[in-house]
Enzyme design. Structure first.
Site, mmCIF file in Angstrom:
data_model
loop_
_atom_site.group_PDB
_atom_site.id
_atom_site.type_symbol
_atom_site.label_atom_id
_atom_site.label_comp_id
_atom_site.label_asym_id
_atom_site.label_seq_id
_atom_site.Cartn_x
_atom_site.Cartn_y
_atom_site.Cartn_z
ATOM 1 N N ASP A 41 48.374 -8.653 -23.390
ATOM 2 C CA ASP A 41 47.055 -8.480 -23.435
ATOM 3 C C ASP A 41 45.650 -7.890 -24.396
ATOM 4 O OD1 ASP A 41 45.258 -9.389 -21.049
ATOM 5 O OD2 ASP A 41 44.737 -7.468 -20.337
ATOM 6 N N HIS A 63 40.965 10.645 -24.405
ATOM 7 C CA HIS A 63 40.029 10.271 -24.776
ATOM 8 C C HIS A 63 39.180 11.921 -24.300
ATOM 9 C CE1 HIS A 63 41.874 6.579 -24.926
ATOM 10 N NE2 HIS A 63 41.314 5.942 -23.700
#
Length: 484
Positions: free
Chosen positions: A21, A240
């Site tokens: 994906d 992040h």
């Protein structure tokens, strides 16, 4: 002003998980766009490696379909797509067995940069690394790209780093975090270190607090079983948001050099104080607006995994002592938004009689959806009636200010993959940096697990749990509105 495109060297890029994906949505369309921009030389090759029984043409058909689905209409050029597809090859391979490795070795050639993208589960990293060496496929200068998660705690991160270190040097390992490839994130370093305007004020003496927000409107449906084993702390904060925090708080490196930058980021992580239980708010989204709850989406009705977390964090060093950093991220919130807001302190003395309209100066750095920055400053409200103050933004939307170049600016994956080919590790995490982040994160997670804390429910389409508002209110501060 035209965007400059500097071609990279001739390369062979092998994408393990080439039909997965991530490859379909990001890696392969991104590589096509770099080809369209003229950055990839005609002699380059991109080799898909996966379990599926495809040949070269079957893989090209797969990539053509991904370009059709994920590339904007105005960036689709028939001649460019044809030329890009001719760069593609495919090897059917068993990464934990022996099938396909000799075929991959046969595609090797001298004189090209070797890069191997591990777009697979971390459990397979060791098997791939070992076979790249045992079959003598990866040369001494080969580079490997590994995707997060880089472990799920300190012990597993150390084990993963040790596994990779058995076969590759640290300088060959590129741990990719797509947030660091965003244009605005890199501009943050430029704003700080290329302008005398901000750096003298970039410390606790002048900055009251910092807010970092990463809000999403989507839930965890479709990946609930995976997400329930990680949660917002592991999935977003440890990597992040930690990277954004480091770029805001780091000291100026001696040079814009990979290890110099990463040395300063590491110092920030090591200076983070332990977080008190009362400075942590965790939440799970409830059902609403025709959508299921987190408990339904995760498939675990007794789940204590958070889909939202807010933290108050302190950095114990001279620059930031006394300035809190408020971090928050969550699913099913009011809007999709990522931003950093630096709120400056009040002037030490106001010369104006009417102080009612006064608000803090705030530098807002928007990462998504509209990349840009604005600085909120006080001015006189226009018109008669005396000196009335009002706040206005000095706005710099990249899409407007750099209209002629923004359409050619590569997205995060495009930029980072080209940095791999160049051998530039500045925007990639080093092994000791990853381990230091887990060393700070683990006690926080272990603390709420030991206390048996349950996340607080919150309605979808809001800003999160009520307790998160109190986290700020008790300090006399307020969260910035999401989506406003």
């Amino acid at each position: 002003m035209a965007s400059r495109v500097i071609p990279v060297e001739v390369f062979d890029l092998v994408i393990f998980g080439g039909t997965g994906d991530l490859a379909r949505r990001k890696i392969l369309p991104g590589l096509y766009l770099r080809w369209l921009a003229g950055q990839i030389p005609a002699e380059a090759r991109i080799i898909g490696a996966a379990r599926g029984e495809l040949d070269d043409q079957g893989f090209r058909d797969f990539v053509a379909a991904s370009i059709e689905e994920f590339v904007a209409r105005d960036r689709k050029d028939k001649a460019a797509i044809k030329g890009f597809l001719e760069r593609l090859h495919y090897v059917a391979i068993d990464v934990t067995g022996e099938k396909g490795w000799k075929d991959l070795k046969a595609l090797g050639r001298e004189g090209a940069v070797q890069a191997f993208y591990f777009s697979v589960a971390p459990a397979l990293f060791g098997a791939i690394a070992e076979r790249l060496r045992s079959y003598e496929i990866a040369g001494a200068e080969a580079r490997i790209v590994v995707e997060k998660p880089f472990g799920r705690d300190l012990a597993s991160a150390r084990a993963l780093n040790a596994t990779l270190a058995q076969h590759f040097e640290e300088g060959q390992i590129y741990r990719i975090d797509h947030y660091l490839g965003k244009e605005t994130v890199q501009n943050l370093m430029a704003v700080r270190f290329a302008n005398i305007l901000f750096e003298p004020l970039w410390k606790s003496e002048y900055i009251d607090h910092v807010q970092i927000t990463v809000a999403e409107t989507v839930g965890v449906e479709g990946r609930g079983a995976y997400y329930d084993k990680s949660g917002a702390m592991r999935d977003m904060v440890q990597n992040h948001i930690m990277q954004l925090l480091c770029l805001i708080a780091m000291e100026p490196p001696y040079h814009f050099d990979p290890d110099a930058v990463r040395d300063e980021k590491l110092k920030v992580i090591r200076a983070l104080d332990p977080v008190k239980p009362e400075d942590i708010v965790r939440g799970q989204y409830l059902a609403g607006a025709g959508e299921g709850s987190y408990l339904e989406h995760s498939g675990n009705k007794d789940s204590r995994t958070e889909s939202y977390i807010a933290l108050k964090v302190h950095i114990s060093n001279w620059r930031w002592k006394g300035t809190p950093f408020y971090l928050r991220t969550g699913k099913r919130l009011r809007a999709r938004e990522s931003e950093i807001a630096i709120t400056f302190r009040e002037p030490p003395h106001s010369i104006f009689d009417d102080h009612s309209g006064w608000r803090e100066n705030v530098l807002v750095i928007r990462l998504q959806p509209d990349e840009g920055m604005n600085l909120k400053v006080m001015i006189k409200e226009p018109g008669p009636g005396g000196m009335r103050l009002t706040q206005v933004p000095l706005d710099m939307s990249f899409a407007e200010a750099l209209a002629n170049t923004m359409e050619d600016v590569p997205d995060a994956y495009e930029r980072l993959i080209m940095d791999v080919i160049r051998g530039n590790q500045t925007l990639f995490m080093r092994g000791d940096e990853v381990e230091a982040a887990w060393a700070w994160t683990d006690p926080i997670i272990q603390g709420w697990e030991a206390r048996g804390d349950r996340p607080q429910g919150y309605d979808p389409g809001t800003s999160g749990p009520e307790d998160a508002l109190m986290l700020m209110h008790r300090d006399g501060r307020r969260w910035r509105g999401i989506g406003q």
